[in-house]
Design a protein around this motif. Structure first.
Motif, PDB file in Angstrom:
ATOM      1  N   ASP A 158      -6.562  -6.317  -3.125  1.00 12.53           N
ATOM      2  CA  ASP A 158      -7.173  -6.562  -3.382  1.00 12.53           C
ATOM      3  C   ASP A 158      -7.602  -8.139  -2.526  1.00 12.53           C
ATOM      4  N   LEU A 159      -6.971  -8.598  -2.041  1.00 14.05           N
ATOM      5  CA  LEU A 159      -6.482  -9.585  -1.326  1.00 14.05           C
ATOM      6  C   LEU A 159      -7.278  -9.382   0.119  1.00 14.05           C
ATOM      7  N   VAL A 160      -7.094  -8.612   0.560  1.00 11.62           N
ATOM      8  CA  VAL A 160      -7.357  -7.927   2.097  1.00 11.62           C
ATOM      9  C   VAL A 160      -8.646  -7.564   2.142  1.00 11.62           C
ATOM     10  N   LYS A 161      -9.337  -6.731   1.206  1.00 10.43           N
ATOM     11  CA  LYS A 161     -10.286  -6.263   0.522  1.00 10.43           C
ATOM     12  C   LYS A 161     -11.560  -7.589   0.308  1.00 10.43           C
ATOM     13  N   ILE A 162     -11.048  -8.785  -0.391  1.00 19.03           N
ATOM     14  CA  ILE A 162     -11.903  -9.159  -0.536  1.00 19.03           C
ATOM     15  C   ILE A 162     -12.014 -10.342   0.331  1.00 19.03           C
ATOM     16  N   ASN A 163     -11.067 -10.520   1.743  1.00 18.33           N
ATOM     17  CA  ASN A 163     -11.678 -11.357   2.278  1.00 18.33           C
ATOM     18  C   ASN A 163     -11.788 -11.085   3.413  1.00 18.33           C
ATOM     19  N   VAL A 164     -11.827  -8.927   3.900  1.00 20.91           N
ATOM     20  CA  VAL A 164     -12.307  -8.137   4.354  1.00 20.91           C
ATOM     21  C   VAL A 164     -11.528  -8.039   5.872  1.00 20.91           C
ATOM     22  N   LEU A 165     -10.374  -8.359   5.524  1.00 23.00           N
ATOM     23  CA  LEU A 165      -9.355  -7.966   7.777  1.00 23.00           C
ATOM     24  C   LEU A 165      -9.072  -6.753   7.733  1.00 23.00           C
ATOM     25  N   LYS A 166      -8.929  -7.100   8.761  1.00 21.33           N
ATOM     26  CA  LYS A 166      -8.590  -5.763   9.074  1.00 21.33           C
ATOM     27  C   LYS A 166      -7.596  -5.288  10.289  1.00 21.33           C
ATOM     28  N   ASN A 167      -7.207  -6.704   9.952  1.00 22.35           N
ATOM     29  CA  ASN A 167      -5.866  -5.913  11.211  1.00 22.35           C
ATOM     30  C   ASN A 167      -4.469  -6.530  10.038  1.00 22.35           C
ATOM     31  N   TYR A 168      -2.977  -6.586  10.577  1.00 24.51           N
ATOM     32  CA  TYR A 168      -1.873  -6.878  10.144  1.00 24.51           C
ATOM     33  C   TYR A 168      -2.102  -8.527  11.005  1.00 24.51           C
ATOM     34  N   TRP A 186     -10.390   0.335   4.597  1.00 22.84           N
ATOM     35  CA  TRP A 186     -11.275   0.795   6.402  1.00 22.84           C
ATOM     36  C   TRP A 186     -11.427   1.951   6.802  1.00 22.84           C
ATOM     37  N   ASN A 187     -10.905   2.843   6.983  1.00 20.40           N
ATOM     38  CA  ASN A 187     -10.528   3.811   7.400  1.00 20.40           C
ATOM     39  C   ASN A 187     -10.661   3.557   9.148  1.00 20.40           C
ATOM     40  N   ASP A 188     -10.199   2.509   9.643  1.00 16.53           N
ATOM     41  CA  ASP A 188     -10.312   3.094  10.867  1.00 16.53           C
ATOM     42  C   ASP A 188      -9.035   3.695  11.593  1.00 16.53           C
ATOM     43  N   VAL A 189     -10.037   4.063  13.285  1.00 20.06           N
ATOM     44  CA  VAL A 189      -8.817   4.985  13.750  1.00 20.06           C
ATOM     45  C   VAL A 189      -7.699   4.283  13.785  1.00 20.06           C
ATOM     46  N   ILE A 190      -6.895   4.999  12.856  1.00 22.04           N
ATOM     47  CA  ILE A 190      -5.096   4.389  13.263  1.00 22.04           C
ATOM     48  C   ILE A 190      -4.270   3.751  14.388  1.00 22.04           C
TER      49      ILE A 190
END
Ligand code: SF4
Length: 598
Positions: free
Chosen positions: A264-274, A302-306
């Motif tokens: 939830d935290l990653v989603k709410i803060n729109v974080l996209k990398n480790y 985010w379904n980004d390219v792995i």
């Protein structure tokens, strides 16, 4: 003077030059005082050969160091060999051996489990009266290692069905719960640092330490090979529970959140990398637990390219292929519902012949091609993509296959068109990343030829519509899927499946299959039914929307690589000679095909 010689093989060149006695297969010969053939020189660790044995583990290395300290300080401690029980990860495969691993019948009784498809082999050796565990070997799945080792070391009397020790019984992992807490106080939990159960439990109770990191700092447990971390975690949880304390299920020492909270935290803060996730919500450098868990969260959100991510969930994600024997890789294109045209079959045959690949039809109704060189993968996939194939995600913790029976189009018993529905479902969820791999099945009638109830979700046609079953499992701990909803139409079923899968993706622990997730869920199936069918949490619409956004952002990972010259360049064995293939990869003939020589 202290000489450090590190490596897998004993580095004894210097010893030989000095005229010290060495073994015929290497190693500096030492006695029980760790003295070499020159009494002024001691050798310990992986370069030392004691009674013909090289002890290539950290714990005997520490013990040998103790012996030398004792000798140098006029003590009398001697080395008399060491327990070689250990768990290692070798080229991505968990292996473990414990106790007397090589004893054979008639001196013992053995129980063996073998799954050559999954590369899992487990053997336990029991005393002839079946009451004591003597030792064993685990390959491919070593989750049970810690408890098996404790069972041997503490001479715990075996249960009436000792096969459950390696097959597992319904209801959870082998190391959890009462098993760990029922060990005697002097049970050695961390053999590297000689820390027993009582020390860990009293650190929790008396000092209020409730994290693995804290236990490491206070006791040094889990600071060596790290193999005891699961046991230490269970002991912390068990002791806190016994003390009536609230247990917070945190991801690891770097994140003070559960996977669900972090999701939830990653989603709410729109974080996209480790790195961003670690900066915002973690501490330290991360570890082998949180990196793949966060990678899974990022993929599911985010379904980004792995292959563009800085951390990956599974080592097979690095090259979008399963790493197989002999330095080879496998290629598995998606064949939705198991349906394939003759033209596509011909393409598979042509590609396999061109690149010398071994072909096999899988249990998930696809065609595996084995024996690919790393360098050849992009070219192989380019040909497959040109022919209309997509990645089958056989390497990922993602939706794999939706198996189907023949269904009403051809089968006389078929009630509905199971093949079309399986294709529709597989196309919808293809590539979706999850805490563990997911499989589905669709059968056209109650005869269940698609074995749908052994899948994470199973769909079976009825006179009035479709039954939806969830949380089944094949593999080493088989479990039938349970009925979630009966006689529903296709639209309702897809809606429930969206909610079910998204709820699993958001709330399951890292590397937890749907069956384990349900087994550990408070309220079990009736709770899950309430959430998915009765929308008791009011999350139904949100879960459907989240799933739809994953469906809408689907991409074929292999197409991304094939179309990107920079990504293609990664698929080389030698960085400084990109055209060169791995010269150690060799094959030998087998039934008109080849197999890897290794
Ligand atoms: S499950 Fe029923 S419909 Fe499907 S193949 Fe078997 S008998 Fe036919």
């Amino acid at each position: 003077m202290l000489v450090i010689s590190a490596g897998i093989r004993p580095r004894d060149e210097l010893a030989k030059l000095c005229g010290l006695q060495t073994g015929t297969r290497g190693g500096i010969v030492v006695d029980e005082k760790m003295q070499t053939s020159d009494g002024c020189i001691f050798a310990i660790g992986e370069c030392a050969l004691y009674e013909g044995v090289i002890y290539g583990l950290v714990a005997p290395g520490y013990e040998m160091a103790d012996i030398v300290v004792s000798q140098l300080t006029n003590g009398s401690k001697l080395f008399h060999g060491y327990d070689m029980s250990t768990k290692l990860k070798l080229i991505g495969v968990d292996v473990a051996s414990f106790g007397d691993a090589f004893i054979t019948e008639p001196d013992c009784r053995t129980i063996v489990f073998e799954d050559t498809h999954k590369g899992v082999y487990k053997r336990i050796n029991l005393s002839t009266d079946g009451r004591q565990l003597l030792g064993g070997i685990l390959i491919g799945d070593a989750d049970a290692y810690n408890m098996l080792l404790q069972t041997v070391n503490n001479k715990i009397v075996l249960p009436p069905n000792p096969e459950d020790l390696i097959l597992g019984s319904r209801g959870g992992s082998e190391s959890e719960g009462a098993g760990v807490m029922s060990l005697p106080d002097d049970a050695l939990i961390c053999s590297c640092e000689a820390v027993n159960k009582a020390t860990i439990c009293s650190t929790v109770s008396d000092l209020g330490i409730t994290s693995v990191d804290g236990i490491k700092k206070c006791t040094k447990a889990a600071t060596g090979c790290g193999g005891c971390v699961p046991l230490v975690k269970d002991l912390i949880a068990g002791t806190m529970k016994a003390n009536g304390q609230y247990i917070k299920n945190v991801l690891c020492e770097h994140f003070d959140y559960s996977r669900q909270e972090l999701f939830d935290l990653v989603k709410i803060n729109v974080l996209k990398n480790y790195d961003l996730v670690l900066d915002y919500f973690g501490k330290g450098d991360g570890c082998e637990v949180c990196k793949p868990a966060v990678a899974s969260i990022l993929s599911s959100l985010w379904n980004d390219v792995i292959v563009k991510q800085d951390t990956i969930q599974d080592s097979n994600d690095r090259f979008l292929a399963n790493i197989q024997k002999g330095g080879t890789y496998s290629v598995v294109p998606r064949i939705p519902g198991g349906e394939i045209t003759p033209d596509k079959l011909i393409v598979l045959g042509q590609v396999a012949k061109r690149y010398g690949l071994y072909t096999k039809i899988t249990g998930g109704q696809r065609i595996d091609m084995f024996g690919a060189h790393l360098n050849d993968l992009p070219a192989i996939w380019e040909e497959l993509i040109d022919a209309g194939f997509e990645s089958g995600h056989a390497y990922g913790k993602a939706l794999r296959t939706v198996k189907s029976c023949v269904g009403s189009t051809w089968c006389r018993f078929g009630l509905h068109d199971s093949v079309s529905f399986a294709i529709e479902i597989e196309e919808r969820y293809k590539g979706i990343r999850a805490p563990h791999k997911i499989k589905g099945g669709v059968s056209g009638c109650i005869r269940e030829c698609a074995e749908a109830k052994s899948k994470d979700f199973g769909i079976i046609a009825t006179e009035k519509g479709w039954n939806l079953y969830v949380c089944g499992n094949g593999g080493s701990k088989p479990q039938h899927a349970q009925l979630l909803a009966a006689d529903i139409d296709k639209e309702t079923l897809v809606k429930y499946l969206d909610r079910f899968l998204m709820f699993y993706i958001k709330t399951a622990e890292p590397l937890s299959r749907t069956a384990t997730w349900l087994n550990k869920m408070d309220g079990g199936l009736s709770y899950l039914k309430n959430v998915v069918v009765n929308d008791s949490l009011g999350l139904g619409h949100q879960l459907e929307q989240e799933m739809q956004s994953l469906v809408d952002t689907y991409h074929c990972e292999w197409k991304e690589v094939v179309d990107d010259p920079a990504l293609r360049k990664r698929f080389t064995h030698f960085i400084n000679a990109p055209e060169e293939k791995d010269p150690t990869v060799q094959f030998e003939p087998m039934r008109d095909q080849v197999k890897a020589k290794w």
